[in-house]
Design an enzyme around this catalytic site. Structure first.
Site, PDB file in Angstrom:
ATOM      1  N   HIS A 101     -18.017  15.606  37.283  1.00  0.00           N
ATOM      2  CA  HIS A 101     -17.833  17.780  37.455  1.00  0.00           C
ATOM      3  C   HIS A 101     -17.767  17.964  36.351  1.00  0.00           C
ATOM      4  O   HIS A 101     -16.592  17.496  35.945  1.00  0.00           O
ATOM      5  CB  HIS A 101     -17.030  17.362  39.398  1.00  0.00           C
ATOM      6  CG  HIS A 101     -15.673  17.010  38.714  1.00  0.00           C
ATOM      7  ND1 HIS A 101     -15.269  15.470  39.266  1.00  0.00           N
ATOM      8  CD2 HIS A 101     -14.450  17.456  38.394  1.00  0.00           C
ATOM      9  CE1 HIS A 101     -14.176  15.736  38.435  1.00  0.00           C
ATOM     10  NE2 HIS A 101     -13.651  16.494  37.819  1.00  0.00           N
ATOM     11  N   HIS A 103     -15.955  21.898  36.455  1.00  0.00           N
ATOM     12  CA  HIS A 103     -15.414  23.035  36.713  1.00  0.00           C
ATOM     13  C   HIS A 103     -15.714  24.128  35.920  1.00  0.00           C
ATOM     14  O   HIS A 103     -15.879  23.725  34.849  1.00  0.00           O
ATOM     15  CB  HIS A 103     -13.932  22.859  36.646  1.00  0.00           C
ATOM     16  CG  HIS A 103     -12.950  21.635  37.292  1.00  0.00           C
ATOM     17  ND1 HIS A 103     -12.659  21.962  38.298  1.00  0.00           N
ATOM     18  CD2 HIS A 103     -12.768  20.155  36.176  1.00  0.00           C
ATOM     19  CE1 HIS A 103     -11.293  20.815  37.911  1.00  0.00           C
ATOM     20  NE2 HIS A 103     -12.027  20.030  37.606  1.00  0.00           N
TER      21      HIS A 103
HETATM   22  P1  5GP Z   1     -10.647  16.549  38.302  1.00  0.00           P
HETATM   23  O1  5GP Z   1      -9.327  16.520  38.140  1.00  0.00           O
HETATM   24  O2  5GP Z   1     -10.876  15.120  38.131  1.00  0.00           O
HETATM   25  O3  5GP Z   1     -11.189  16.834  37.489  1.00  0.00           O
HETATM   26  O4  5GP Z   1     -10.792  17.803  39.402  1.00  0.00           O
HETATM   27  C1  5GP Z   1     -11.089  16.785  40.643  1.00  0.00           C
HETATM   28  C2  5GP Z   1     -11.488  17.919  41.557  1.00  0.00           C
HETATM   29  O5  5GP Z   1     -11.609  17.526  43.170  1.00  0.00           O
HETATM   30  C3  5GP Z   1      -9.546  18.578  42.062  1.00  0.00           C
HETATM   31  O6  5GP Z   1      -9.259  20.014  41.177  1.00  0.00           O
HETATM   32  C4  5GP Z   1      -9.681  18.848  43.156  1.00  0.00           C
HETATM   33  O7  5GP Z   1      -8.779  20.369  44.090  1.00  0.00           O
HETATM   34  C5  5GP Z   1     -10.778  18.801  43.731  1.00  0.00           C
HETATM   35  N1  5GP Z   1     -11.257  17.822  44.883  1.00  0.00           N
HETATM   36  C6  5GP Z   1     -10.359  16.884  45.521  1.00  0.00           C
HETATM   37  N2  5GP Z   1     -10.577  16.500  46.507  1.00  0.00           N
HETATM   38  C7  5GP Z   1     -11.854  17.133  46.872  1.00  0.00           C
HETATM   39  C8  5GP Z   1     -12.736  17.621  48.674  1.00  0.00           C
HETATM   40  O8  5GP Z   1     -12.573  17.439  48.986  1.00  0.00           O
HETATM   41  N3  5GP Z   1     -13.277  19.023  48.721  1.00  0.00           N
HETATM   42  C9  5GP Z   1     -13.693  20.165  47.006  1.00  0.00           C
HETATM   43  N4  5GP Z   1     -14.086  20.378  47.714  1.00  0.00           N
HETATM   44  N5  5GP Z   1     -12.576  19.876  46.512  1.00  0.00           N
HETATM   45  C10 5GP Z   1     -11.499  18.529  45.631  1.00  0.00           C
END
Ligand code: 5GP
Ligand code: ZN
Length: 139
Positions: A101, A103
């Site tokens: 993903h 951001h």
């Molecule tokens: P990472 O730290 O892996 O780059 O980002 C993961 C992101 O996914 C985090 O910012 C977190 O808030 C978001 N996230 C985790 N679980 C969910 C979910 O169930 N729904 C949504 N919309 N975002 C999520």
């Protein structure tokens, strides 16, 4: 192919809710449930890839296609002055969901998020050594 244990696959499949802002055949964008700023959006490929190393360039290009328009729309909608566009690969880099993903985080002077970029410096010859190693891995 989806991973039945993956939270973002479940969002793609409509098995858990998300506030969707954009959808194509290849990608889905939705609000981050734990926003760093209002309007923090995640865009994901609909297929499950654990991180940036796994997706094909062709599919990545399709996931990236809406980014210019999406970034501009988020900035206009939130009145943001700037935006961070980033991807974390590996827990050490802050990855917590292992479905690729990206951001899109709207930024403002007063958002208090700051920006830490503690730039280092190469010792004599080290940059050239790294170039050789990276180019060997690319070959
Ligand atoms: P990472 O730290 O892996 O780059 O980002 C993961 C992101 O996914 C985090 O910012 C977190 O808030 C978001 N996230 C985790 N679980 C969910 C979910 O169930 N729904 C949504 N919309 N975002 C999520
Ligand atoms: Zn997944």
């Amino acid at each position: 192919m989806q991973d039945t244990n993956c939270i973002f696959c479940k969002i793609v499949l409509g098995q858990i809710p998300a506030i969707k802002v954009f959808e194509s055949d290849t990608a889905l964008a939705f609000l981050d449930v734990g926003p760093l700023a209002e309007g923090h959006v995640l865009i994901v490929p609909k297929e499950h890839y654990s991180d940036i190393r796994k997706i094909t360039p062709e599919e990545l290009a399709l996931v990236m296609t809406p980014i210019p328009k999406l970034a501009a729309a988020i900035m206009r909608a939130t009145g943001a002055q700037g935006l961070n566009f980033l991807q974390n690969t590996g827990a050490v880099a802050g990855q917590s969901v292992f479905h690729l993903h990206f951001h899109l985080i709207p930024r403002n002077d007063s958002d208090g998020l700051g920006y830490r970029w503690n730039a280092g410096k190469y010792a004599e010859g080290r940059a050239e050594e790294l170039r050789t190693k990276i180019m060997a891995e690319l070959a």
